[in-house]
Design a protein around this motif. Structure first.
Motif, PDB file in Angstrom:
ATOM      1  N   VAL A   1       0.860  -1.190   0.000  1.00  0.00           N
ATOM      2  CA  VAL A   1       0.000   0.000   0.000  1.00  0.00           C
ATOM      3  C   VAL A   1       0.892   1.235   0.000  1.00  0.00           C
ATOM      4  CG1 VAL A   1      -1.762   1.333   1.202  1.00  0.00           C
ATOM      5  CG2 VAL A   1      -1.861  -1.174   1.255  1.00  0.00           C
ATOM      6  N   PHE A   2       0.718   2.084  -1.031  1.00  0.00           N
ATOM      7  CA  PHE A   2       1.425   3.357  -1.131  1.00  0.00           C
ATOM      8  C   PHE A   2       0.443   4.495  -0.866  1.00  0.00           C
ATOM      9  CE2 PHE A   2       3.783   0.525  -3.950  1.00  0.00           C
ATOM     10  CZ  PHE A   2       5.107   0.816  -3.667  1.00  0.00           C
ATOM     11  N   PHE A   3       0.914   5.520  -0.189  1.00  0.00           N
ATOM     12  CA  PHE A   3       0.123   6.731  -0.011  1.00  0.00           C
ATOM     13  C   PHE A   3       0.868   7.913  -0.609  1.00  0.00           C
ATOM     14  CE2 PHE A   3      -1.560   4.395   3.831  1.00  0.00           C
ATOM     15  CZ  PHE A   3      -2.818   4.199   3.303  1.00  0.00           C
ATOM     16  N   ILE A   4       0.102   8.814  -1.226  1.00  0.00           N
ATOM     17  CA  ILE A   4       0.666  10.034  -1.797  1.00  0.00           C
ATOM     18  C   ILE A   4       0.133  11.212  -1.004  1.00  0.00           C
ATOM     19  CG2 ILE A   4       0.988  11.377  -3.911  1.00  0.00           C
ATOM     20  CD1 ILE A   4      -0.431   8.804  -5.264  1.00  0.00           C
ATOM     21  N   SER A   5       1.014  12.106  -0.645  1.00  0.00           N
ATOM     22  CA  SER A   5       0.602  13.350   0.016  1.00  0.00           C
ATOM     23  C   SER A   5       1.546  14.455  -0.414  1.00  0.00           C
ATOM     24  CB  SER A   5       0.606  13.197   1.544  1.00  0.00           C
ATOM     25  OG  SER A   5       1.873  12.782   2.007  1.00  0.00           O
ATOM     26  N   LYS A   6       1.099  15.698  -0.238  1.00  0.00           N
ATOM     27  CA  LYS A   6       1.897  16.857  -0.642  1.00  0.00           C
ATOM     28  C   LYS A   6       2.431  17.596   0.571  1.00  0.00           C
ATOM     29  CE  LYS A   6      -0.518  17.751  -5.014  1.00  0.00           C
ATOM     30  NZ  LYS A   6      -1.370  18.713  -5.765  1.00  0.00           N
ATOM     31  N   ASP A   7       3.585  18.191   0.396  1.00  0.00           N
ATOM     32  CA  ASP A   7       4.145  19.020   1.451  1.00  0.00           C
ATOM     33  C   ASP A   7       3.332  20.307   1.571  1.00  0.00           C
ATOM     34  OD1 ASP A   7       6.826  19.301   3.160  1.00  0.00           O
ATOM     35  OD2 ASP A   7       6.339  21.258   2.318  1.00  0.00           O
ATOM     36  N   SER A   8       3.085  20.729   2.783  1.00  0.00           N
ATOM     37  CA  SER A   8       2.233  21.906   2.994  1.00  0.00           C
ATOM     38  C   SER A   8       2.934  23.215   2.668  1.00  0.00           C
ATOM     39  CB  SER A   8       1.745  21.936   4.449  1.00  0.00           C
ATOM     40  OG  SER A   8       2.857  21.979   5.343  1.00  0.00           O
ATOM     41  N   GLU A   9       4.258  23.188   2.604  1.00  0.00           N
ATOM     42  CA  GLU A   9       4.998  24.435   2.393  1.00  0.00           C
ATOM     43  C   GLU A   9       5.666  24.517   1.028  1.00  0.00           C
ATOM     44  OE1 GLU A   9       7.700  24.923   5.635  1.00  0.00           O
ATOM     45  OE2 GLU A   9       6.111  25.003   7.155  1.00  0.00           O
ATOM     46  N   GLU A  10       6.113  23.402   0.494  1.00  0.00           N
ATOM     47  CA  GLU A  10       6.821  23.428  -0.793  1.00  0.00           C
ATOM     48  C   GLU A  10       5.924  22.814  -1.861  1.00  0.00           C
ATOM     49  OE1 GLU A  10      11.102  21.991  -2.687  1.00  0.00           O
ATOM     50  OE2 GLU A  10      10.803  22.019  -0.520  1.00  0.00           O
ATOM     51  N   ASP A  11       5.539  23.618  -2.861  1.00  0.00           N
ATOM     52  CA  ASP A  11       4.528  23.227  -3.836  1.00  0.00           C
ATOM     53  C   ASP A  11       4.832  21.928  -4.565  1.00  0.00           C
ATOM     54  OD1 ASP A  11       2.943  25.338  -3.220  1.00  0.00           O
ATOM     55  OD2 ASP A  11       3.586  26.606  -4.885  1.00  0.00           O
ATOM     56  N   ASN A  12       6.055  21.752  -5.008  1.00  0.00           N
ATOM     57  CA  ASN A  12       6.378  20.604  -5.852  1.00  0.00           C
ATOM     58  C   ASN A  12       6.969  19.414  -5.093  1.00  0.00           C
ATOM     59  OD1 ASN A  12       7.264  23.112  -8.131  1.00  0.00           O
ATOM     60  ND2 ASN A  12       5.598  21.689  -8.490  1.00  0.00           N
ATOM     61  N   LEU A  13       6.924  19.469  -3.782  1.00  0.00           N
ATOM     62  CA  LEU A  13       7.419  18.361  -2.979  1.00  0.00           C
ATOM     63  C   LEU A  13       6.246  17.450  -2.590  1.00  0.00           C
ATOM     64  CD1 LEU A  13       9.550  16.806  -1.371  1.00  0.00           C
ATOM     65  CD2 LEU A  13       9.257  18.470   0.493  1.00  0.00           C
ATOM     66  N   ALA A  14       6.372  16.186  -2.940  1.00  0.00           N
ATOM     67  CA  ALA A  14       5.349  15.197  -2.601  1.00  0.00           C
ATOM     68  C   ALA A  14       6.004  14.029  -1.878  1.00  0.00           C
ATOM     69  CB  ALA A  14       4.632  14.710  -3.857  1.00  0.00           C
ATOM     70  N   TYR A  15       5.205  13.330  -1.116  1.00  0.00           N
ATOM     71  CA  TYR A  15       5.714  12.179  -0.375  1.00  0.00           C
ATOM     72  C   TYR A  15       5.032  10.907  -0.875  1.00  0.00           C
ATOM     73  CZ  TYR A  15       7.254  15.864   2.797  1.00  0.00           C
ATOM     74  OH  TYR A  15       7.831  16.989   3.322  1.00  0.00           O
ATOM     75  N   LEU A  16       5.831   9.873  -1.036  1.00  0.00           N
ATOM     76  CA  LEU A  16       5.319   8.545  -1.347  1.00  0.00           C
ATOM     77  C   LEU A  16       5.629   7.664  -0.141  1.00  0.00           C
ATOM     78  CD1 LEU A  16       4.037   6.788  -3.666  1.00  0.00           C
ATOM     79  CD2 LEU A  16       6.370   6.016  -4.150  1.00  0.00           C
ATOM     80  N   ASP A  17       4.593   7.359   0.623  1.00  0.00           N
ATOM     81  CA  ASP A  17       4.761   6.538   1.824  1.00  0.00           C
ATOM     82  C   ASP A  17       4.463   5.080   1.505  1.00  0.00           C
ATOM     83  OD1 ASP A  17       5.333   8.417   4.076  1.00  0.00           O
ATOM     84  OD2 ASP A  17       3.468   9.322   3.371  1.00  0.00           O
ATOM     85  N   VAL A  18       5.401   4.206   1.813  1.00  0.00           N
ATOM     86  CA  VAL A  18       5.174   2.771   1.696  1.00  0.00           C
ATOM     87  C   VAL A  18       4.647   2.322   3.058  1.00  0.00           C
ATOM     88  CG1 VAL A  18       6.164   0.536   1.100  1.00  0.00           C
ATOM     89  CG2 VAL A  18       7.109   2.629   0.087  1.00  0.00           C
ATOM     90  N   ALA A  19       3.312   2.203   3.168  1.00  0.00           N
ATOM     91  CA  ALA A  19       2.668   1.944   4.462  1.00  0.00           C
ATOM     92  C   ALA A  19       2.526   0.461   4.760  1.00  0.00           C
ATOM     93  CB  ALA A  19       1.297   2.617   4.496  1.00  0.00           C
TER      94      ALA A  19
END
Length: 412
Positions: free
Chosen positions: A368-386
């Motif tokens: 299961v992967f989750f995608i979320s965006k950084d609240s301060e940097e527009d083009n920074l996203a996180y891919l969490d391997v949950a």
């Protein structure tokens, strides 16, 4: 399914009934059902077909002569219809019909007792194994040795950082869930995964099922990424310059001529249609499928809008796709929305508890992967391997630019 041939196989080796969980009601033919029930009652200890004929008379007061049973027993090519191998398929077909019946009853009358039956049948369906292994090490030694010394990797490679975390790449038989809140970029990320894998190995075959877009809308997003054209301009082709139109057409032709991609739009809205197309197109070890997204897939006979209906539908979808991935030895990716409650938490990091509607998404998924965006940097996203059954869990940083459909490892 040829029930006569299946029962002919049983008549030629009645003792196999002793090692199987079989119910005669799984057979549509009343005659075949009577024969199977008689063999069950005799526990497979049959000296001749006369024993079966007598048992049928005792059980039901019906007459099926020894001659009729002998004729059935001597059916040509009965060996091709293994009774033991077909039992799970018979069971599954029976349960599916029962499930459709009681779901229809529940939708008509709304009575809770029917919902309870549907839940019970759904669990029974999940427990059915169509291709059971005998469990003996001796039956798998050849397969193990072949794979051990093979020079060809069975993993499908993607971004290096992801490969390192998941054990080298995506593998056959895996069901992979990619989850995010609406508008975060599930489609963007899944298209990038697909194209990245194809660009590393264009002998792969890939299918993308979108229940929100038509075929050309999916093409637009791929071309935006491939040719670095602003995706907003692709909404109306008159926005494109002459040069951009030329690049777009060249990009389309490159996709058509050099990649084996199937793009299926909103008309592929049911689980049955999606499964049939995957079975038609799948190539063992050389195929990937993406379904965008699970909450929009309709299950024949299930009203996802009713009480508990969405949960029942997703239970069926994830289990059926997991079994399909295992059967065809392919990875299948499903996209999922997350619960709205995530937005109101102080910690916005998605977790498995945020998967919408059903615990089966977590239960049946290999990853299961989750995608979320950084609240301060527009083009920074996180891919969490949950969740990861074959490797590590953790967080990876990615650069995401929706305007150009970009998604790539973040460089600091």
């Amino acid at each position: 399914m040829n029930e006569q041939m299946i029962v002919a196989n049983l008549l030629n080796d009645t003792k196999q009934i002793q090692f199987l969980n079989v119910n005669s009601v799984w057979f549509e033919s009343s005659v075949m059902s009577l024969i199977v029930q008689a063999v069950i009652n005799l526990n497979g200890e049959v000296q001749s077909t006369a024993d079966i004929s007598e048992q049928i008379k005792e059980d039901s007061n019906k007459d099926i002569s020894q001659e009729e049973l002998e004729t059935l027993k001597n059916t040509k090519e009965y060996e091709k219809y293994s009774f033991s191998a077909m039992v799970p398929h018979l069971h599954k077909n029976y349960v599916q019909k029962q499930l459709n019946y009681y779901m229809a009853k529940y939708q008509q009358e709304g009575r809770k007792k029917y919902l309870n039956v549907v839940n019970s049948l759904t669990e029974e369906m999940n427990d059915i194994s169509v291709s059971a292994d005998d469990g003996l090490l001796s039956s798998s030694i050849d397969e193990f040795e072949k794979e051990l010394y093979s020079e060809k990797s069975t993993s499908l490679k993607t971004f290096h950082e992801v490969n390192m975390m998941i054990g080298g790449g995506f593998r056959p038989g895996q069901l992979i869930t990619i989850g995010a809140r609406s508008g975060v970029g599930k489609t963007l990320v899944s298209l990038n995964f697909m194209m990245d894998m194809l660009e590393r190995d264009n002998s792969l075959r890939a299918d993308f099922f979108s229940l929100e877009m038509n075929k050309l809308e999916i093409v637009d997003r791929i071309i935006s990424r491939k040719e670095s054209i602003n995706s907003l301009k692709m909404v109306d082709y008159t926005n494109l310059s002459h040069e951009e139109k030329g690049k777009s057409l060249a990009g389309y032709k490159d996709l058509m001529n050099n990649y084996d991609i199937g793009l299926f739009g909103e008309e592929y809205s049911t689980l049955g249609m999606i499964k049939r197309k995957i079975k038609e197109r799948a190539v063992q070890g050389k195929y990937i499928a993406f379904i965008d997204y699970v909450g929009l897939v309709n299950v024949e006979g299930v009203n996802a809008g009713g009480e508990g209906g969405e949960r029942i539908a997703i239970n069926i979808i994830t289990r059926e796709l997991k079994l399909l991935a295992s059967e065809l030895k392919i990875p299948i990716f499903i996209l999922s929305q997350l619960n709205r409650g995530l937005e109101y938490r102080q910690d916005k990091t998605p977790g498995l508890q945020d998967l919408k509607a059903s615990g089966s998404l977590e239960q049946d998924s290999s990853m299961v992967f989750f995608i979320s965006k950084d609240s301060e940097e527009d083009n920074l996203a996180y891919l969490d391997v949950a969740k990861n059954r074959v490797g590590r869990r953790g967080r990876l940083k990615f650069y995401m630019n929706p305007a150009f459909m970009e998604f790539k490892p973040y460089q600091t």
